[in-house]
Design an enzyme around this catalytic site. Structure first.
Site, PDB file in Angstrom:
ATOM      1  N   HIS A  12       0.819  -1.222   0.000  1.00 23.43           N
ATOM      2  CA  HIS A  12       0.000   0.000   0.000  1.00 23.43           C
ATOM      3  C   HIS A  12       0.855   1.277   0.000  1.00 23.43           C
ATOM      4  CE1 HIS A  12       0.051  -0.515   4.646  1.00 23.43           C
ATOM      5  NE2 HIS A  12       1.051   0.235   4.265  1.00 23.43           N
ATOM      6  N   HIS A  59      -1.947   4.511   9.754  1.00 23.73           N
ATOM      7  CA  HIS A  59      -0.572   4.982  10.004  1.00 23.73           C
ATOM      8  C   HIS A  59      -0.622   6.278  10.805  1.00 23.73           C
ATOM      9  CE1 HIS A  59      -0.316   2.405   6.420  1.00 23.73           C
ATOM     10  NE2 HIS A  59       0.966   2.237   6.671  1.00 23.73           N
ATOM     11  N   HIS A 193      10.264  -3.846   4.007  1.00 21.43           N
ATOM     12  CA  HIS A 193      10.649  -2.432   3.987  1.00 21.43           C
ATOM     13  C   HIS A 193      10.933  -1.924   5.386  1.00 21.43           C
ATOM     14  CE1 HIS A 193       6.238  -2.010   4.560  1.00 21.43           C
ATOM     15  NE2 HIS A 193       6.283  -0.686   4.615  1.00 21.43           N
ATOM     16  N   GLU A 240       4.101  -5.400   8.699  1.00 26.93           N
ATOM     17  CA  GLU A 240       2.764  -5.276   8.086  1.00 26.93           C
ATOM     18  C   GLU A 240       2.302  -6.592   7.457  1.00 26.93           C
ATOM     19  OE1 GLU A 240       2.803  -0.514   6.860  1.00 26.93           O
ATOM     20  OE2 GLU A 240       3.102  -1.997   5.288  1.00 26.93           O
TER      21      GLU A 240
HETATM   22  C1  DHB Z   1       6.211   3.525   2.461  1.00 25.85           C
HETATM   23  C2  DHB Z   1       5.649   2.263   2.641  1.00 25.85           C
HETATM   24  C3  DHB Z   1       4.596   2.082   3.537  1.00 25.85           C
HETATM   25  O1  DHB Z   1       4.014   0.870   3.798  1.00 25.85           O
HETATM   26  C4  DHB Z   1       4.080   3.155   4.217  1.00 25.85           C
HETATM   27  O2  DHB Z   1       3.025   2.952   5.036  1.00 25.85           O
HETATM   28  C5  DHB Z   1       4.653   4.428   4.071  1.00 25.85           C
HETATM   29  C6  DHB Z   1       5.721   4.607   3.184  1.00 25.85           C
HETATM   30  C7  DHB Z   1       7.343   3.755   1.496  1.00 25.85           C
HETATM   31  O3  DHB Z   1       7.930   2.792   0.997  1.00 25.85           O
HETATM   32  O4  DHB Z   1       7.613   4.911   1.189  1.00 25.85           O
HETATM   33 FE    FE Z   2       2.481   1.044   5.567  1.00 25.77          FE
END
Ligand code: DHB
Ligand code: FE
Length: 280
Positions: A12, A59, A193, A240
């Protein structure tokens, strides 16, 4: 009776939403990512479900450190796209399904899952970006949505196994709703990530791909992955991925993989996407 016909997993990343909002799907950077959603867009446009149970995390948008529900469910009539600091995304208001949502809340709570009931909340990129990936830029979203929110932002998030069990309970709840509804469940977020600290930018493709394999062939193994392993292997925000286990738990023991896409990177994130048929 209502039934869950399919599950969808999708990252997302907020930059994907910005790319859609600024017509950038065909640029050199974004085309390979969006191409991997073409199959799904065609599949879902042929027979859109009546309702999507959309599992996502807020978030620090609707909630903040004053209030951190582990699991919550959106029972509102509709959900406005939230202003996350740059103005609200120019996407349609999301229509809810309060009757199904209240039925789920009742069934889940009596099934011993202590859901927080949200009668009003705005939805952030965690919910609107997967809708954009699946439907592009429609005037109105073609499905109703019941948001299910999971805390993966502030330690301690729920375990993968707890998420799986919630998925199983969601399936029982849907199947006891006395209306003929085609329901999909989407698990969003991930994959690897980390957005902060010395390990920012961490991507672990072998782990991500094994996770997608095992979602189909050995989901029980995924239920036992501890938080520390997620943190070490896929980064702080990789946690996540426990939300994918709610989706998978809701599909029953046997699924057929209809489609898969994996792309690195979108912003700082490895994007994973799967479509699983649950009607087997
Ligand atoms: C990014 C990824 C995410 O899941 C999020 O909630 C906010 C930023 C990113 O990769 O920039
Ligand atoms: Fe996220």
């Amino acid at each position: 009776m209502a039934r869950i016909t399919a599950g969808v997993a999708a990252s997302h990343v907020p930059a994907i939403g910005a790319a859609v909002d600024h017509n950038q799907e065909s640029t050199e950077y974004w085309k390979p990512l969006f191409d991997g959603f073409g199959w799904t867009r065609e599949w879902i446009s042929k027979e859109p479900p009546d309702v999507v149970i959309l599992v996502y995390n807020d978030h620090a948008t609707a909630f903040d450190l004053r209030m951190i529900p582990t699991f919550a469910i959106g029972c509102g009539d509709s959900f406005r796209p939230a202003d996350e600091g740059f103005g609200a995304r120019p996407v349609p208001v999301v229509q809810g399904h309060p009757e199904l949502a209240w039925h789920l809340a009742e069934s889940l709570i009596l099934d011993e899952f202590d859901m927080t009931v949200l009668n009003e909340h705005d939805v952030d990129h965690g919910l609107t970006v997967p809708l954009s990936l699946m439907f592009g830029r429609p005037e109105a979203w073609p499905v109703k949505v019941v948001p299910v929110l999971v805390n993966v932002v502030q330690y301690p998030p729920p375990t993968g196994n707890r998420c799986w069990l919630l998925g199983e309970a969601i399936r029982r709840a849907v199947e006891s709703f006395d209306e003929n509804l085609d329901v999909q469940i989407w698990g969003t977020g991930g994959m690897s990530h980390q957005l902060q600290g010395p390990r920012a930018g961490l991507i672990n493709t072998p782990f991500d791909q094994a996770f997608m394999d095992r979602l189909v062939t050995d989901p029980d193994a995924l239920r036992r992955i501890p938080h520390l392993e997620y943190l070490r292997e896929v980064g702080t925000e990789g946690i996540e991925m426990v939300m994918w286990l709610i989706m998978r738990g809701a599909l029953g023991p046997d699924v057929t993989e209809l489609h898969r896409h994996y792309h690195v990177p979108a912003s700082n994130t490895a994007v994973g996407h799967m479509v699983l048929d649950a009607s087997a």
